[in-house]
Design an enzyme around this catalytic site. Structure first.
Site, PDB file in Angstrom:
ATOM      1  N   ASP A  38       0.922  -1.284  -0.294  1.00 42.28           N
ATOM      2  CA  ASP A  38      -0.379  -0.172  -0.003  1.00 42.28           C
ATOM      3  C   ASP A  38       1.223   1.096  -0.371  1.00 42.28           C
ATOM      4  O   ASP A  38       2.226   1.157   0.507  1.00 42.28           O
ATOM      5  CB  ASP A  38      -0.998   0.390   1.160  1.00 42.28           C
ATOM      6  CG  ASP A  38      -2.366   1.257   1.198  1.00 42.28           C
ATOM      7  OD1 ASP A  38      -3.123   0.394   0.921  1.00 42.28           O
ATOM      8  OD2 ASP A  38      -2.319   2.202   0.804  1.00 42.28           O
ATOM      9  N   ASP A  64       3.666   2.459  -3.565  1.00 39.27           N
ATOM     10  CA  ASP A  64       2.418   3.290  -4.933  1.00 39.27           C
ATOM     11  C   ASP A  64       2.713   2.598  -6.325  1.00 39.27           C
ATOM     12  O   ASP A  64       3.860   2.421  -7.436  1.00 39.27           O
ATOM     13  CB  ASP A  64       3.294   4.833  -5.722  1.00 39.27           C
ATOM     14  CG  ASP A  64       2.542   5.417  -6.478  1.00 39.27           C
ATOM     15  OD1 ASP A  64       1.337   5.284  -6.889  1.00 39.27           O
ATOM     16  OD2 ASP A  64       3.100   6.825  -6.065  1.00 39.27           O
ATOM     17  N   ASN A  91      -6.332  -4.293  -6.074  1.00 42.90           N
ATOM     18  CA  ASN A  91      -6.690  -4.245  -5.294  1.00 42.90           C
ATOM     19  C   ASN A  91      -7.225  -2.513  -5.066  1.00 42.90           C
ATOM     20  O   ASN A  91      -8.422  -1.774  -5.092  1.00 42.90           O
ATOM     21  CB  ASN A  91      -7.696  -4.722  -4.554  1.00 42.90           C
ATOM     22  CG  ASN A  91      -8.313  -4.119  -3.263  1.00 42.90           C
ATOM     23  OD1 ASN A  91      -9.779  -3.525  -3.071  1.00 42.90           O
ATOM     24  ND2 ASN A  91      -7.614  -3.675  -2.369  1.00 42.90           N
ATOM     25  N   TYR A 157     -14.065   7.283 -12.771  1.00 41.99           N
ATOM     26  CA  TYR A 157     -13.754   5.907 -12.547  1.00 41.99           C
ATOM     27  C   TYR A 157     -14.601   5.048 -13.427  1.00 41.99           C
ATOM     28  O   TYR A 157     -14.157   3.826 -13.497  1.00 41.99           O
ATOM     29  CB  TYR A 157     -14.994   6.181 -11.175  1.00 41.99           C
ATOM     30  CG  TYR A 157     -14.587   5.225  -9.993  1.00 41.99           C
ATOM     31  CD1 TYR A 157     -13.407   5.049  -8.935  1.00 41.99           C
ATOM     32  CD2 TYR A 157     -15.963   4.662  -9.440  1.00 41.99           C
ATOM     33  CE1 TYR A 157     -13.156   3.696  -8.566  1.00 41.99           C
ATOM     34  CE2 TYR A 157     -15.952   3.498  -8.938  1.00 41.99           C
ATOM     35  CZ  TYR A 157     -14.637   2.998  -8.338  1.00 41.99           C
ATOM     36  OH  TYR A 157     -14.621   2.088  -7.015  1.00 41.99           O
ATOM     37  N   ILE A 192     -20.189  -0.957  -0.319  1.00 37.58           N
ATOM     38  CA  ILE A 192     -19.108  -1.167   0.646  1.00 37.58           C
ATOM     39  C   ILE A 192     -19.040  -0.183   1.728  1.00 37.58           C
ATOM     40  O   ILE A 192     -18.097   0.926   0.833  1.00 37.58           O
ATOM     41  CB  ILE A 192     -17.671  -2.427  -0.107  1.00 37.58           C
ATOM     42  CG1 ILE A 192     -18.456  -2.361  -1.288  1.00 37.58           C
ATOM     43  CG2 ILE A 192     -17.493  -3.263   1.186  1.00 37.58           C
ATOM     44  CD1 ILE A 192     -19.337  -3.873  -1.059  1.00 37.58           C
ATOM     45  N   THR A 194     -16.544   1.090   3.790  1.00 39.08           N
ATOM     46  CA  THR A 194     -15.328   1.384   3.513  1.00 39.08           C
ATOM     47  C   THR A 194     -14.854   2.945   3.744  1.00 39.08           C
ATOM     48  O   THR A 194     -15.017   3.449   3.219  1.00 39.08           O
ATOM     49  CB  THR A 194     -14.591   0.695   2.691  1.00 39.08           C
ATOM     50  OG1 THR A 194     -14.443   1.603   1.436  1.00 39.08           O
ATOM     51  CG2 THR A 194     -14.939  -0.670   2.523  1.00 39.08           C
TER      52      THR A 194
HETATM   53  P1  NAI Z   1     -10.203   2.030   0.833  1.00 33.18           P
HETATM   54  O1  NAI Z   1      -9.495   3.820   0.142  1.00 33.18           O
HETATM   55  O2  NAI Z   1     -10.608   1.837   1.951  1.00 33.18           O
HETATM   56  O3  NAI Z   1      -8.395   1.638   0.671  1.00 33.18           O
HETATM   57  C1  NAI Z   1      -7.924   1.458  -0.825  1.00 33.18           C
HETATM   58  C2  NAI Z   1      -6.928   1.100  -0.325  1.00 33.18           C
HETATM   59  O4  NAI Z   1      -6.037   1.564  -1.648  1.00 33.18           O
HETATM   60  C3  NAI Z   1      -5.912   2.176   0.910  1.00 33.18           C
HETATM   61  O5  NAI Z   1      -5.242   1.966   1.791  1.00 33.18           O
HETATM   62  C4  NAI Z   1      -5.376   3.161  -0.320  1.00 33.18           C
HETATM   63  O6  NAI Z   1      -4.369   3.892   0.677  1.00 33.18           O
HETATM   64  C5  NAI Z   1      -4.789   2.825  -1.487  1.00 33.18           C
HETATM   65  N1  NAI Z   1      -4.111   3.468  -2.229  1.00 33.18           N
HETATM   66  C6  NAI Z   1      -4.771   4.562  -2.691  1.00 33.18           C
HETATM   67  N2  NAI Z   1      -3.909   4.514  -4.067  1.00 33.18           N
HETATM   68  C7  NAI Z   1      -2.792   4.047  -3.993  1.00 33.18           C
HETATM   69  C8  NAI Z   1      -1.683   4.049  -4.777  1.00 33.18           C
HETATM   70  N3  NAI Z   1      -1.165   5.108  -5.344  1.00 33.18           N
HETATM   71  N4  NAI Z   1      -0.284   3.027  -4.644  1.00 33.18           N
HETATM   72  C9  NAI Z   1      -1.152   1.801  -3.251  1.00 33.18           C
HETATM   73  N5  NAI Z   1      -1.733   1.801  -2.608  1.00 33.18           N
HETATM   74  C10 NAI Z   1      -2.377   3.122  -3.218  1.00 33.18           C
HETATM   75  O7  NAI Z   1     -11.062   1.324  -0.555  1.00 33.18           O
HETATM   76  P2  NAI Z   1     -11.900   0.723  -0.696  1.00 33.18           P
HETATM   77  O8  NAI Z   1     -13.339   0.878  -0.996  1.00 33.18           O
HETATM   78  O9  NAI Z   1     -11.113  -0.617   0.378  1.00 33.18           O
HETATM   79  O10 NAI Z   1     -11.962  -0.212  -2.145  1.00 33.18           O
HETATM   80  C11 NAI Z   1     -10.729  -1.368  -2.416  1.00 33.18           C
HETATM   81  C12 NAI Z   1     -10.779  -1.355  -4.301  1.00 33.18           C
HETATM   82  O11 NAI Z   1     -12.002  -1.593  -4.240  1.00 33.18           O
HETATM   83  C13 NAI Z   1     -10.690  -0.014  -4.666  1.00 33.18           C
HETATM   84  O12 NAI Z   1     -10.320  -0.415  -6.079  1.00 33.18           O
HETATM   85  C14 NAI Z   1     -12.110   0.728  -5.064  1.00 33.18           C
HETATM   86  O13 NAI Z   1     -12.285   1.654  -6.161  1.00 33.18           O
HETATM   87  C15 NAI Z   1     -13.361  -0.844  -5.664  1.00 33.18           C
HETATM   88  N6  NAI Z   1     -14.502  -1.454  -5.485  1.00 33.18           N
HETATM   89  C16 NAI Z   1     -14.954  -0.417  -3.677  1.00 33.18           C
HETATM   90  C17 NAI Z   1     -15.790   0.241  -3.484  1.00 33.18           C
HETATM   91  C18 NAI Z   1     -17.028   0.713  -2.523  1.00 33.18           C
HETATM   92  O14 NAI Z   1     -17.560   1.241  -2.067  1.00 33.18           O
HETATM   93  N7  NAI Z   1     -16.261   0.523  -1.148  1.00 33.18           N
HETATM   94  C19 NAI Z   1     -17.497  -0.059  -4.302  1.00 33.18           C
HETATM   95  C20 NAI Z   1     -15.762  -0.884  -5.616  1.00 33.18           C
HETATM   96  C21 NAI Z   1     -15.266  -1.138  -6.253  1.00 33.18           C
END
Ligand code: NAI
Length: 269
Positions: A38, A64, A91, A157, A192, A194
């Site tokens: 991360d 990154d 992810n 997005y 979701i 989060t």
């Molecule tokens: P979150 O924001 O809780 O976690 C995302 C993680 O990605 C964070 O820890 C962040 O630091 C990391 N991140 C961001 N930019 C980064 C980079 N350049 N390099 C490495 N890490 C990086 O979000 P969540 O909800 O857990 O999302 C995870 C995945 O699920 C994402 O791809 C999101 O688009 C997808 N998603 C989430 C939904 C939701 O409702 N939460 C719905 C549909 C898809």
């Protein structure tokens, strides 16, 4: 009893928070050695510490996902630590909302695309050689319901997540044609609960909505099951695709959205 991914080595990007953290914890609980990466150097080590405290096996590497040189280092480090890679969960992602596409800056469009789409491309490009030497494996790409249908305010997005969906299918076809034993699928979460929802306004540098979005409130209105999903409900789907239980499944999409994609809300009472 052995775990569903016992003895396998997994790499989870964006594993410091939300869905990625839940995936890392579940894969570890089911017997995998998990490499969590991360950009977040504070929360990533916390997730790994929790896994190890609970008897799992995990390490953290800061990354990154948009940096190609870092991808080469990450995969080399996984090779040094474990000698193999069986499961890749791409992810990491962000969401940038704008009232209208006319207000989206090119810089924000590119930043979102760099993380959500370029990052997934780089993950596959650099992980596949190590996975192929392991003789097979499973790649799970985190798309979205927004990769299956449009959402106002989220067109950038949607473009990235729609790209991930078809990228997964194309890589699935490549791997099948190579006969390398690697399966590739995408996961499509709905709403979701989060931390991502709290980040959406700031990601948009103030151009988007100025109050954090409450996923529970939004899901109550929009979701047939009447609530937001939890990260572990997505992790359960990732575990299925990562494990041998899905050994005949490739190039498909797993929608985990409380029924949103199937139709409109029609609850009684
Ligand atoms: P979150 O924001 O809780 O976690 C995302 C993680 O990605 C964070 O820890 C962040 O630091 C990391 N991140 C961001 N930019 C980064 C980079 N350049 N390099 C490495 N890490 C990086 O979000 P969540 O909800 O857990 O999302 C995870 C995945 O699920 C994402 O791809 C999101 O688009 C997808 N998603 C989430 C939904 C939701 O409702 N939460 C719905 C549909 C898809």
């Amino acid at each position: 009893m052995t775990g569903q991914v016992e003895g396998k080595v997994a790499l989870v990007t964006g594993g410091a928070s939300g869905i990625g953290a839940a995936v890392a914890e579940l894969l570890a609980r089911e017997g995998a050695s998990v490499v969590v990466t991360d950009i977040d150097e504070l929360r990533g080590p916390e997730v790994v510490a929790r896994i190890n405290k609970n008897g799992g096996q995990a390490t953290f590497l800061q990354q990154d996902v948009t940096s190609e040189p870092r991808w080469a280092e990450i995969v080399a480090e996984v090779g040094r630590q474990h000698g193999r890679l069986d499961i890749l969960v791409s992810n990491a992602g962000i969401g940038i909302a704008v009232p209208s596409i006319t207000e989206m800056s090119l810089a924000d469009w590119r930043r979102q695309t760099a993380i959500n789409l370029d990052g997934v491309f780089l993950s596959v490009k650099h992980s596949l050689p190590l996975m192929r030497t392991a003789g097979g494996g499973s790649i799970v790409m985190m798309s979205s319901l927004a990769g299956l249908r449009g959402a106002a305010g989220l067109s950038g997005y949607c473009a990235t997540k729609g790209g991930v969906r078809l990228f997964a299918k194309a890589i699935a076809m490549e791997c099948a044609s190579f006969g390398d034993g690697i399966r590739v699928n995408s996961v499509h979460p709905g709403i979701i609960d989060t931390p991502i929802w709290g980040k959406i306004p700031t990601e948009a540098h103030g151009q988007g909505q100025n109050a954090p979005i409450d996923p529970e409130e939004r899901a109550k209105m929009a979701t047939p099951l009447g609530r937001a999903g939890q990260a572990d409900e997505i992790a359960a789907g990732v575990l299925y695709l990562a494990s041998d239980a899905s050994r005949y499944v490739t190039g498909t999409e797993l929608v985990i959205d409380g029924g949103m994609f199937a139709g409109g809300v029609a609850r009684k009472g």
